[in-house]
Design a protein around this motif. Structure first.
Motif, PDB file in Angstrom:
ATOM      1  N   ASP A   1      -1.216   9.050   5.258  1.00  0.00           N
ATOM      2  CA  ASP A   1      -0.507   8.093   4.409  1.00  0.00           C
ATOM      3  C   ASP A   1       0.775   8.703   3.832  1.00  0.00           C
ATOM      4  O   ASP A   1       1.763   7.998   3.630  1.00  0.00           O
ATOM      5  CB  ASP A   1      -1.414   7.622   3.269  1.00  0.00           C
ATOM      6  CG  ASP A   1      -2.571   6.766   3.763  1.00  0.00           C
ATOM      7  OD1 ASP A   1      -2.401   6.119   4.805  1.00  0.00           O
ATOM      8  OD2 ASP A   1      -3.633   6.755   3.111  1.00  0.00           O
TER       9      ASP A   1
ATOM     10  N   LYS B   1       0.836  -1.202   0.000  1.00  0.00           N
ATOM     11  CA  LYS B   1       0.000   0.000   0.000  1.00  0.00           C
ATOM     12  C   LYS B   1       0.872   1.254   0.000  1.00  0.00           C
ATOM     13  O   LYS B   1       0.593   2.219  -0.729  1.00  0.00           O
ATOM     14  CB  LYS B   1      -0.917   0.007   1.230  1.00  0.00           C
ATOM     15  CG  LYS B   1      -1.752   1.276   1.361  1.00  0.00           C
ATOM     16  CD  LYS B   1      -2.536   1.291   2.658  1.00  0.00           C
ATOM     17  CE  LYS B   1      -3.262   2.629   2.840  1.00  0.00           C
ATOM     18  NZ  LYS B   1      -3.963   2.701   4.149  1.00  0.00           N
TER      19      LYS B   1
ATOM     20  N   ASN C   1       0.931   4.216  -2.845  1.00  0.00           N
ATOM     21  CA  ASN C   1       0.746   5.627  -2.509  1.00  0.00           C
ATOM     22  C   ASN C   1       1.930   6.464  -2.977  1.00  0.00           C
ATOM     23  O   ASN C   1       1.763   7.576  -3.489  1.00  0.00           O
ATOM     24  CB  ASN C   1       0.561   5.793  -0.999  1.00  0.00           C
ATOM     25  CG  ASN C   1      -0.812   5.371  -0.527  1.00  0.00           C
ATOM     26  OD1 ASN C   1      -1.771   5.354  -1.305  1.00  0.00           O
ATOM     27  ND2 ASN C   1      -0.920   5.016   0.740  1.00  0.00           N
TER      28      ASN C   1
END
Length: 468
Positions: free
Chosen positions: A230, A100, A104
């Motif tokens: 994030d 992930k 990103n």
């Protein structure tokens, strides 16, 4: 054409051999532009091979997997693809989701490239993602399959620093109740970072007190469309507990750098680079007379894509200004760079000085009728696509905040930002935007007011007849 391969005990000998053949314009070795080093069995000593790439690939795929300990030498002053070495210690970063985080990071880079120039409009399908994760370390290599290369990997490093500066500005300047109510962390700043770049190290130092302010923040960055919490994960903890580092290793952008090849492992290690599960880049399969070739056409394309050396015909280079980054540059947050903008690049400062009337007019264009007119919705300014005699013909202003009005849909976009392209040669501007559905749309070309284009008064009457 004869195929040639030579092996040397030192890198200097191999590089000298390449230079000698280039000086002599040796047609026999015209295709020899790869410097590969491998660690030989069983002693693990390094040897350096200069070889025709087709010969090398054929021999490489014949080797047993446990004998592939091979690296590409990213030769100084040779055209280079954009590439990243991503890694972190899993024990020191137990909460991170590596795939992930990689996705990103790729999305942030792609948005940065796209907004910097229309010529850098790529998608995740243009990025080859390789995996070499072990039980102790998460590891990915990213190799961007751009149409144009950088001048060399030193220029790539400068470009990556611009991306990290963007991450820095994004985090430093965000303000929301969750962030404002969370005090800055009084962490002990380490004096040494593993990054080789002084500029990247300075960015980390100034960011460190802010990193823990985003735990309760669910806001999304307007530029990248990624949550701030994030983006914070692009900064990871070092495995030895000595501080923080960037998720992307800044030590790989040095002269004659070694980059491990696809399907190779480090000597006496088992983890080799393979295509990562989240990879979306695919080879273009062509019909062949036989399917028994080793490697297959797909394998060969993937291997060529995994090389950092740019191995396609060169149209032009992706330009990175030398003056953008210096070792002594002071890193300022976005809100300290300009009282009128949420983010201003070095280019905006120069344009504001050279063409203040234009910048003032384009600032007014960004005023959203639905909001308070005192709210400044200024833009990032990205480099002109063409420069001739130091005159910038085309400049892109990208707006942020609430101003996302698109002429095509006749309303504001919900997420994606819009921008205006100013043609200084014609004295006009037109609207474009980053929404995928509006990718090819160009708004109505409008004339800039006379008081915003004083440079046009300085041009000769027969200017357009001079062939500029």
């Amino acid at each position: 054409m004869a195929h040639v391969t030579r092996t040397f005990w030192t890198q200097a000998e191999a590089l000298d051999y390449i230079v000698e053949k280039q000086k002599n314009n040796d047609t026999v070795t015209a295709k020899i532009n790869r410097d590969i080093y491998f660690e030989s069995q069983p002693e693990g000593k390094r040897r350096y091979q200069v070889a025709d790439i087709d010969v090398f690939i054929h021999e490489y795929y014949q080797l047993p997997a446990n004998q592939r300990h091979t690296y590409e030498i990213i030769i100084d002053k040779k055209p280079s693809k954009l590439y990243f070495d991503l890694e972190y210690d899993t024990a020191a970063n137990p909460k991170l989701d590596g795939p992930k985080l990689t996705t990103n990071f790729v999305q942030f880079v792609l948005n940065f490239m796209r907004k910097r120039s229309d010529d850098l409009d790529y998608s995740i399908k243009d990025v080859l993602v390789l995996d070499s994760t072990s039980a102790k370390k998460f590891s990915r290599h990213l190799i961007f399959q751009t149409k144009d290369p950088f001048l060399d990997n030193i220029a790539v490093g400068k470009f990556v620093n611009l991306i990290l500066e963007d991450v820095h500005g994004c985090l430093i300047n965000h303000q929301c109740p969750a962030v404002l109510n969370s005090p800055a962390s009084q962490v002990q700043r380490s004096q040494s970072h593993s990054d080789s770049s002084v500029f990247a190290r300075n960015l980390l130092t100034s960011l460190e007190p802010y990193l823990y302010r985003f735990e309760q923040c669910d806001c999304i960055d307007d530029y990248s469309q990624i949550k701030f919490k994030d983006i914070v994960e692009f900064i990871i903890n070092k495995g030895d507990g000595s501080g923080i580092a960037w998720f992307c290793d800044m030590g790989v952008y040095t002269k004659n750098r070694a980059f491990r090849l696809l399907h190779s492992s480090k000597f006496d290690k088992h983890e080799c680079f393979t295509v990562a599960p989240e990879n979306q880049w695919k080879p273009i399969l062509r019909p062949l007379h036989t399917c028994s070739a080793v490697p297959s056409e797909a394998e060969r394309q993937i291997f060529m894509a995994s090389l950092v050396y740019f191995n396609k015909p060169i149209r032009r280079f992706i330009h990175v200004d030398d003056e953008i980054l210096t070792a002594s540059k002071t890193v300022l947050p976005r809100n300290q760079r300009s009282a009128q903008s949420s983010y201003t690049t070095e280019d905006m400062k120069k344009i504001s000085l050279d063409y203040p009337e234009l910048v003032h007019f384009m600032t007014d264009v960004a005023c959203d009728k639905r909001t308070n007119k005192d709210d400044m919705c200024m833009s990032r300014l990205y480099k002109a696509k063409e420069i001739q005699n130091d005159f910038r013909w085309e400049i892109s202003f990208m707006y942020v905040g609430n101003y996302r009005y698109c002429e095509r849909i006749r309303r504001h976009h919900k997420q994606n930002n819009i921008y205006f392209v100013v043609d200084m040669r014609k004295g006009t501007y037109r609207q474009k935007c980053h929404d995928p559905d509006c990718k090819t749309f160009q708004g109505i070309e409008r004339k800039l007011p006379v008081n915003a284009t004083p440079w046009l008064m300085m041009l000769d009457e027969d200017w357009e007849n001079k062939g500029f």
